[in-house]
Design an enzyme around this catalytic site. Structure first.
Site, short mmCIF file in Angstrom:
data_model
loop_
_atom_site.label_atom_id
_atom_site.label_comp_id
_atom_site.label_asym_id
_atom_site.label_seq_id
_atom_site.Cartn_x
_atom_site.Cartn_y
_atom_site.Cartn_z
N HIS A 1 71.75 36.37 61.87
CA HIS A 1 70.23 36.31 61.56
C HIS A 1 69.49 34.97 62.23
CE1 HIS A 1 71.18 38.01 57.38
NE2 HIS A 1 70.76 38.99 58.05
N GLU B 1 77.20 39.04 43.91
CA GLU B 1 77.54 38.10 45.16
C GLU B 1 78.01 36.50 44.80
OE1 GLU B 1 75.33 39.09 48.49
OE2 GLU B 1 75.72 36.92 49.73
N LYS C 1 71.02 46.19 46.16
CA LYS C 1 70.06 45.30 46.42
C LYS C 1 68.66 45.91 47.08
CE LYS C 1 72.97 41.26 48.02
NZ LYS C 1 73.49 40.39 49.17
N ARG D 1 81.57 39.56 47.56
CA ARG D 1 80.59 40.23 48.32
C ARG D 1 80.08 39.55 49.46
NH1 ARG D 1 75.73 43.72 45.75
NH2 ARG D 1 74.68 44.71 47.48
N ASN E 1 78.75 39.49 54.60
CA ASN E 1 78.00 38.59 55.57
C ASN E 1 78.73 38.17 56.90
OD1 ASN E 1 75.70 38.77 54.06
ND2 ASN E 1 76.49 36.73 52.56
N ARG F 1 57.79 48.84 34.40
CA ARG F 1 59.15 48.05 34.02
C ARG F 1 60.40 48.54 34.38
NH1 ARG F 1 56.04 46.81 29.03
NH2 ARG F 1 54.81 44.71 29.56
N GLU G 1 77.60 47.52 61.71
CA GLU G 1 78.14 47.35 60.21
C GLU G 1 79.39 47.93 60.04
OE1 GLU G 1 76.28 44.85 58.60
OE2 GLU G 1 74.21 45.08 59.50
N HIS H 1 76.83 37.52 59.93
CA HIS H 1 75.28 37.55 59.77
C HIS H 1 74.83 35.97 59.87
CE1 HIS H 1 75.87 41.63 58.91
NE2 HIS H 1 74.73 41.81 58.42
N HIS I 1 68.86 44.11 64.56
CA HIS I 1 69.74 43.41 63.69
C HIS I 1 71.24 43.94 64.05
CE1 HIS I 1 71.33 42.13 59.75
NE2 HIS I 1 72.02 43.31 59.73
N LYS J 1 82.05 49.53 51.18
CA LYS J 1 81.08 48.60 50.64
C LYS J 1 81.03 48.85 49.17
CE LYS J 1 76.44 46.86 50.57
NZ LYS J 1 75.11 46.78 51.18
N1 LIG Z 1 69.62 46.64 50.54
C1 LIG Z 1 70.72 46.32 51.25
O1 LIG Z 1 71.71 45.95 50.72
C2 LIG Z 1 70.57 46.45 52.61
C3 LIG Z 1 71.68 46.20 53.72
C4 LIG Z 1 71.48 46.23 55.01
C5 LIG Z 1 70.10 46.18 55.45
N2 LIG Z 1 69.10 46.26 54.45
C6 LIG Z 1 67.85 46.58 55.19
O2 LIG Z 1 67.59 47.92 55.65
C7 LIG Z 1 66.72 47.51 56.96
C8 LIG Z 1 67.32 48.31 58.22
O3 LIG Z 1 67.48 49.69 57.91
P1 LIG Z 1 67.53 50.90 59.01
O4 LIG Z 1 68.15 50.23 60.26
O5 LIG Z 1 67.96 51.98 58.53
O6 LIG Z 1 66.09 50.72 59.50
P2 LIG Z 1 64.80 51.58 59.28
O7 LIG Z 1 64.67 52.10 57.69
O8 LIG Z 1 63.56 50.91 59.84
O9 LIG Z 1 65.15 52.78 60.20
C9 LIG Z 1 65.03 52.63 61.62
C10 LIG Z 1 64.17 53.67 62.44
O10 LIG Z 1 64.89 54.87 62.26
C11 LIG Z 1 63.77 55.82 61.94
N3 LIG Z 1 64.50 56.91 61.18
C12 LIG Z 1 65.12 56.82 59.93
N4 LIG Z 1 65.90 57.93 59.83
C13 LIG Z 1 65.52 58.82 60.79
C14 LIG Z 1 66.27 60.17 61.30
N5 LIG Z 1 67.26 60.69 60.45
N6 LIG Z 1 65.60 60.50 62.54
C15 LIG Z 1 64.87 59.70 63.14
N7 LIG Z 1 64.43 58.62 63.06
C16 LIG Z 1 64.78 58.23 61.81
C17 LIG Z 1 62.99 54.98 61.11
O11 LIG Z 1 61.58 55.59 60.81
C18 LIG Z 1 62.75 53.73 61.79
O12 LIG Z 1 61.80 53.68 62.75
C19 LIG Z 1 66.48 46.36 56.85
O13 LIG Z 1 65.01 46.10 56.23
C20 LIG Z 1 67.37 45.41 56.21
O14 LIG Z 1 66.72 44.56 55.55
C21 LIG Z 1 69.22 46.24 53.34
ZN LIG Z 2 73.78 43.73 58.49
#
Ligand SMILES: NC(=O)c1ccc[n+]([C@@H]2O[C@H](COP(=O)([O-])OP(=O)(O)OC[C@H]3O[C@@H](n4cnc5c(N)ncnc54)[C@H](O)[C@@H]3O)[C@@H](O)[C@H]2O)c1
Ligand SMILES: [Zn+2]
Length: 353
Positions: free
Chosen positions: A250, A235, A141, A239, A243, A119, A183, A246, A260, A225
């Site tokens: 999307h 949001e 999030k 917030r 987007n 929990r 971003e 986006h 992305h 942010k």
């Molecule tokens: N929670 C939120 O507010 C929020 C906001 C934006 C995006 N997101 C989420 O984030 C995700 C995208 O994040 P991302 O772009 O970091 O993707 P990811 O976590 O898939 O990382 C991208 C790639 O880089 C690799 N990687 C990570 N760090 C590394 C490093 N230091 N050296 C070498 N390789 C490395 C990972 O293994 C992966 O293959 C999506 O799922 C999206 O929905 C969440």
């Molecule tokens: Zn984004």
């Protein structure tokens, strides 16, 4: 290394209007090993993906680690179940602090597991991608995908800390740098004209090769942010500005299987064009945005079937009856949220995409 409280990041000492959950701390310019000081009891379990683990195996030595396969396709319930099973067999309890070390996929899953395990247990993040450092790790999030539906299940719940160890970036592939800069440019467009000018002055290569410069950039973006999240954690209003780019982004991300950052970049270029018509954005400023995106190796248009894009847009979560809440720029550094009729959007897509 230095510490900033989340509440200090908004540039105001006022308590957050939403209260308690926003007292997390940022450890900037820190070393990974500082985790020992942050969680002195040592009751830590680290979650990471196989890529990050493989590249930085020496950093993890001595810690209990749960690894899972890298990639968005693993941000799902099966991975969550696997992690929960491992936590149980390790004897993790209410006082365990779960630490996500990785990109947004890892930190999203970590936040989600921490929210539901027993929990709710505490979690902290060590983002290792540019996108993670400036966006995904911030704001609370979390969640997982269900089939084709992204982030369908999750909660909003803040980590107790975010630790920035920039040495992780040395192994980050260039396409992931580019993704993260979409971003960063978004933040500049909606909130910070000075940041926009700074991005115009430098190049991606400058940031990749100068650790002081990239540290300054990341901290600035984390502040932007965080300030938005503090003012509107759930949001209801401001917030939504995050987007920007986006909505169309999307839609084409799914249709064309784009990274992305690429999809958001095309979305921002399209939103600038619409902003000229509906929000008084000056033609020269719209052109500056498009040039900046291109400068950071991001695409600004795409061959697509605009009718298909429109079909997806009609399903957007932000649609209310026959209008979509759209984020537009009135100038660089200033965004506004405007309901745009679907018919206007249809005409725009036909003309622009
Ligand atoms: N929670 C939120 O507010 C929020 C906001 C934006 C995006 N997101 C989420 O984030 C995700 C995208 O994040 P991302 O772009 O970091 O993707 P990811 O976590 O898939 O990382 C991208 C790639 O880089 C690799 N990687 C990570 N760090 C590394 C490093 N230091 N050296 C070498 N390789 C490395 C990972 O293994 C992966 O293959 C999506 O799922 C999206 O929905 C969440
Ligand atoms: Zn984004």
């Amino acid at each position: 290394m230095y510490i900033k409280k989340m509440s200090e990041m908004a540039g105001t000492s006022e308590a957050s209007p939403t209260g308690g959950g926003l007292e997390g701390a940022f450890y900037f310019d820190a070393d990974f090993s500082y985790l020992e000081q942050i969680v002195p009891s040592g009751d830590i379990v680290i979650l990471t993906d196989e890529n990050v683990y493989g590249f930085h195996v020496e950093k993890f030595s001595g810690w209990p680690v749960i690894k899972f396969a890298a990639g968005e396709q693993h941000k799902n319930q099966a991975t969550t179940d696997h992690i929960i099973g491992e936590l149980i067999s390790m004897g993790a309890g209410k006082n365990t602090v779960l630490i996500g070390v990785g990109g947004g996929v890892v930190t999203d899953i970590t936040g989600y597991v921490a929210a539901v395990y027993m929990r709710g247990i505490a979690c902290g993040f060590v983002p290792t991608t540019i996108l993670g450092m400036v966006d995904a790790a911030i704001g609370g999030k979390n969640g997982i995908d269900v089939g084709v539906y992204k982030n369908m299940v999750g909660t909003i719940r803040q980590p107790v800390f975010i630790l920035y160890d920039y040495s992780f970036l040395q192994t980050l592939p260039v396409n992931e740098w580019v993704n993260g800069f979409a971003e960063i440019i978004k933040h500049a467009c909606i909130k910070d004209a000075m940041l926009f000018s700074m991005l115009e002055r430098f190049s991606l290569h400058d940031f990749q090769s100068d650790s002081t410069l990239v540290a300054e950039l990341i901290e600035k973006n984390a502040e932007i942010k965080t300030a938005v999240v503090i003012r509107d954690e759930f949001e209801k209003g401001e917030r939504k500005q995050l987007n920007f780019g986006h909505t169309i982004g999307h839609a084409i991300e799914n249709l064309h299987q784009l990274p992305h950052g690429h999809a958001v970049s095309i979305g921002m270029a399209a939103a600038c064009n619409l902003s000229e018509q509906l929000a008084g954005l000056h033609f020269d400023e719209a052109r500056r945005v498009v040039m900046l995106l291109a400068k950071y190796h991001l695409p600004v248009d795409i061959e697509t079937d605009h009718e298909k894009v429109f079909e997806v847009l009609k399903m957007d979560k932000k649609r209310v009856r026959d209008e979509v809440d759209f984020i537009l720029l009135s100038r660089i550094g200033m965004a506004e949220i405007k309901p745009v009729p679907l018919s206007t959007l249809h005409d725009h897509l036909k003309e622009y995409l």
